[in-house]
Design a protein around this motif. Structure first.
Motif, PDB file in Angstrom:
ATOM      1  N   ARG A 119      11.307  25.861  21.871  1.00  0.00           N
ATOM      2  CA  ARG A 119      12.672  25.978  22.376  1.00  0.00           C
ATOM      3  C   ARG A 119      12.668  26.661  23.733  1.00  0.00           C
ATOM      4  NH1 ARG A 119      17.084  28.752  19.445  1.00  0.00           N
ATOM      5  NH2 ARG A 119      15.578  30.403  19.015  1.00  0.00           N
ATOM      6  N   HIS A 121      15.163  29.295  25.510  1.00  0.00           N
ATOM      7  CA  HIS A 121      16.353  30.120  25.369  1.00  0.00           C
ATOM      8  C   HIS A 121      16.148  31.437  26.107  1.00  0.00           C
ATOM      9  CE1 HIS A 121      14.473  32.719  22.198  1.00  0.00           C
ATOM     10  NE2 HIS A 121      13.791  31.614  21.986  1.00  0.00           N
ATOM     11  N   LEU A 158      11.177  20.525  28.110  1.00  0.00           N
ATOM     12  CA  LEU A 158      12.255  21.513  28.053  1.00  0.00           C
ATOM     13  C   LEU A 158      12.963  21.636  29.397  1.00  0.00           C
ATOM     14  CD1 LEU A 158      10.504  24.293  25.919  1.00  0.00           C
ATOM     15  CD2 LEU A 158      12.246  22.666  25.161  1.00  0.00           C
ATOM     16  N   THR A 225      20.826  23.843  20.929  1.00  0.00           N
ATOM     17  CA  THR A 225      19.381  24.028  21.059  1.00  0.00           C
ATOM     18  C   THR A 225      18.796  23.157  22.155  1.00  0.00           C
ATOM     19  OG1 THR A 225      19.107  24.615  18.726  1.00  0.00           O
ATOM     20  CG2 THR A 225      17.163  23.789  19.865  1.00  0.00           C
ATOM     21  N   GLY A 227      15.339  22.057  22.751  1.00  0.00           N
ATOM     22  CA  GLY A 227      14.070  22.106  22.040  1.00  0.00           C
ATOM     23  C   GLY A 227      13.254  20.850  22.239  1.00  0.00           C
TER      24      GLY A 227
END
Length: 261
Positions: A119, A121, A158, A225, A227
């Motif tokens: 992911r 973030h 990503l 998300t 991901g």
């Protein structure tokens, strides 16, 4: 490596929602919403009419969801399954994580290659889960994955999901260093490649992170998300990467569903 059976997957492509893994996910969520509106249960024909999908396609999709515990089939009607009893409770995160690891193990054995869920973030790349084995070794992390997103399939997949400003911010904090002779280090060239990356096409790393490994990654979109699902192969098995990437894309939809609900 296992061969891809297109018959069942093809049956899930009927109806609205678009092609590919994202379309399957949309149809699955629409089906769950339709069943949720009928706590007393609903027959297959009624679901097919509401979703404007062929009965056969709805049946296949419902059976997939039944296998995961999201639906049950009792006395001729479909209803929400037991997997939803934990949603929203303090048990949801462990349940989702356990389901994720199980999915990754299944996919690892099907591919005969290590698989990863990652992911992006809080401005950083994070490899959340890895499933590897002796016959499916993981990539040797000789350079921190968080700082080498420009060179890995995971990182590029990503970054491709971020907007232009977020990409520039990431690259300002993690400048593109040369890891191999194939690594792209020019920011303009990297951004051009990310802009041209189709969302439905796997991102490849052909010896950009390591001369010993090739990798592929596909987006996993669930709620907010950012991901991806990825796989890696030793360079001696590079000839398998295209087929592995295609299978990875096919198997992304069940993982997206597990993460979304």
């Amino acid at each position: 490596m296992a061969t891809v059976s297109s018959g069942r997957h093809g049956g899930l492509l009927g109806g609205g929602g678009g092609p590919g893994s994202f379309g399957v996910l949309r149809r699955a969520l629409r089906l769950l919403e339709a069943v949720d509106r009928r706590p007393e249960g609903v027959v297959l024909a009624e679901l097919a009419r509401e979703l404007t999908m062929p009965v056969a396609s709805v049946r296949l999709l419902a059976e997939e969801l039944e296998a995961e515990g999201y639906l049950v089939h009792l006395d001729g009607v479909w209803a929400l399954g037991g997997a939803f009893t934990l949603l929203g409770s303090q048990h949801r995160e462990p349940m989702v994580r356990a389901r994720l690891h199980h999915r990754l193990e299944e996919l690892r054995d099907e591919l005969g290659a290590a698989v990863y869920f990652s992911r992006y973030h809080d401005g950083e790349l994070s490899v959340e889960a890895v499933s590897a084995a002796e016959h499916a070794p993981a990539v040797h992390e000789w350079a921190d994955f968080r700082a080498t997103a420009h060179a890995s399939a995971i990182g590029k997949c990503l970054l491709a999901q971020l907007d232009h400003r977020a990409r520039l911010d990431h690259l300002s904090r993690h400048p593109a260093a040369r890891l191999t002779a194939r690594t792209i280090t020019r920011t303009d060239r990297l951004l051009h490649r990310l802009d041209r990356q189709p969302a439905t096409v796997p991102v490849l790393d052909l010896q950009e992170y390591s001369m010993d490994t090739v990798c592929a990654a596909v987006p996993v979109v669930a709620g907010g998300t950012v991901g991806c699902l990825a796989t890696s192969l030793p360079i001696a098995q590079a000839y398998r990467l295209r087929e592995a990437a295609e299978l990875l894309a096919l198997r992304a939809a069940p993982l997206m569903l597990a993460m979304a609900v």
